[in-house]
Design an enzyme around this catalytic site. Structure first.
Site, short mmCIF file in Angstrom:
data_model
loop_
_atom_site.label_atom_id
_atom_site.label_comp_id
_atom_site.label_asym_id
_atom_site.label_seq_id
_atom_site.Cartn_x
_atom_site.Cartn_y
_atom_site.Cartn_z
CG LEU A 98 -1.99 -1.02 1.41
CD1 LEU A 98 -1.41 -2.35 1.88
CD2 LEU A 98 -3.01 -0.53 2.45
CB ILE A 110 3.22 -5.66 7.74
CG1 ILE A 110 2.92 -7.15 7.89
CG2 ILE A 110 4.69 -5.38 8.09
CD1 ILE A 110 3.63 -8.02 6.85
N GLY A 141 1.28 4.16 4.43
CA GLY A 141 2.14 3.28 3.64
C GLY A 141 2.47 2.00 4.38
CB SER A 142 1.16 -0.37 5.75
OG SER A 142 -0.06 0.18 5.30
NE ARG A 143 4.79 -7.99 3.10
CZ ARG A 143 5.95 -8.60 2.87
NH1 ARG A 143 7.07 -7.91 2.88
NH2 ARG A 143 5.99 -9.90 2.64
#
Length: 222
Positions: A93, A154, A184-186
């Site tokens: 993301l 995450i 901003g991530s996963r």
């Protein structure tokens, strides 16, 4: 309809401080320019309706839990996937994607485990097991067989907080909002080998709508 998640309030207030100070100092032009910052921050927390909010979801499908870009789809990676045999879909993301997360599959939350950690860039392999994260495990019985889906929030280099709004023991539905990650991530999703992956690396996915995996068809619907 698009709403703004309640987590936006403190972040937007902080982002508005420079514009307020400029206005108090009589610097109208600067205040107007700086006023774009709190608007941008508020938009980060946008929470649009999705198809899964309005329809009954097929019990054989697993949907994307996040908006973003698929950076891996295939067998579970060593050091990333939980113990056992899994197939894995990892979604990155960016700061421009919607960050409200949704359940990839409906059922009972067997586990919800938060783990503190680092803030490495979310697209790196190491971020999956070193970064701050929450692991969620869903189980659901279909035709007498228990299906399990494991997924993981995450946070990354910019995101410094994972927000999870569900708890172990709750019954949730496919596509239900379960929390968000900031800036901003996963998201990693793990399904058993018998489920077929339907996305490839580089694909854009939409939370609650894009089907990323499917079990062999069953009779009936949820």
């Amino acid at each position: 309809m698009v709403t703004i998640d309640r987590e936006a309030a403190p972040a937007t207030a902080v982002a508005a401080v420079p514009a307020v100070l400029a206005a108090l100092a009589g610097r109208r032009g600067a205040a107007l320019a700086l006023g774009a910052l709190p608007v941008a921050v508020a938009l980060f927390f946008r929470d649009p309706d999705r198809r899964s909010d309005r329809t009954t979801v097929d019990p054989d499908v697993v949907v994307s839990p996040a908006d973003g870009k698929v950076m891996y789809a295939g067998p579970g990676q060593d050091g990333v996937a939980p113990e056992g045999e899994w197939q894995q879909v990892s979604i990155f993301l960016s700061a421009f994607d919607v960050h409200v997360n949704r359940a990839p599959y409906g059922g009972r939350l067997r586990e919800v485990t938060y783990r503190p950690g680092k803030w490495l860039a979310a697209y790196t392999h190491e971020s999956a097991h070193l970064n701050e994260r929450t692991d969620l495990v869903i189980e659901r019985e279909v035709d007498g067989v228990t299906r399990v889906v494991h997924f993981r929030q995450i946070v990354g280099l910019m995101a410094r907080r994972v927000v999870t709004r569900v708890a172990a023991g709750e019954e949730i539905t496919t596509g239900q909002r379960i929390g968000l990650m900031k800036f901003g991530s996963r998201m990693d999703v793990f399904v058993p080998p018998e489920a077929e992956l339907l996305v490839q690396r580089g694909a854009r996915v939409v939370a609650g709508e894009t089907v990323i995996a499917r079990w062999p068809s069953t009779v009936g619907a949820a």
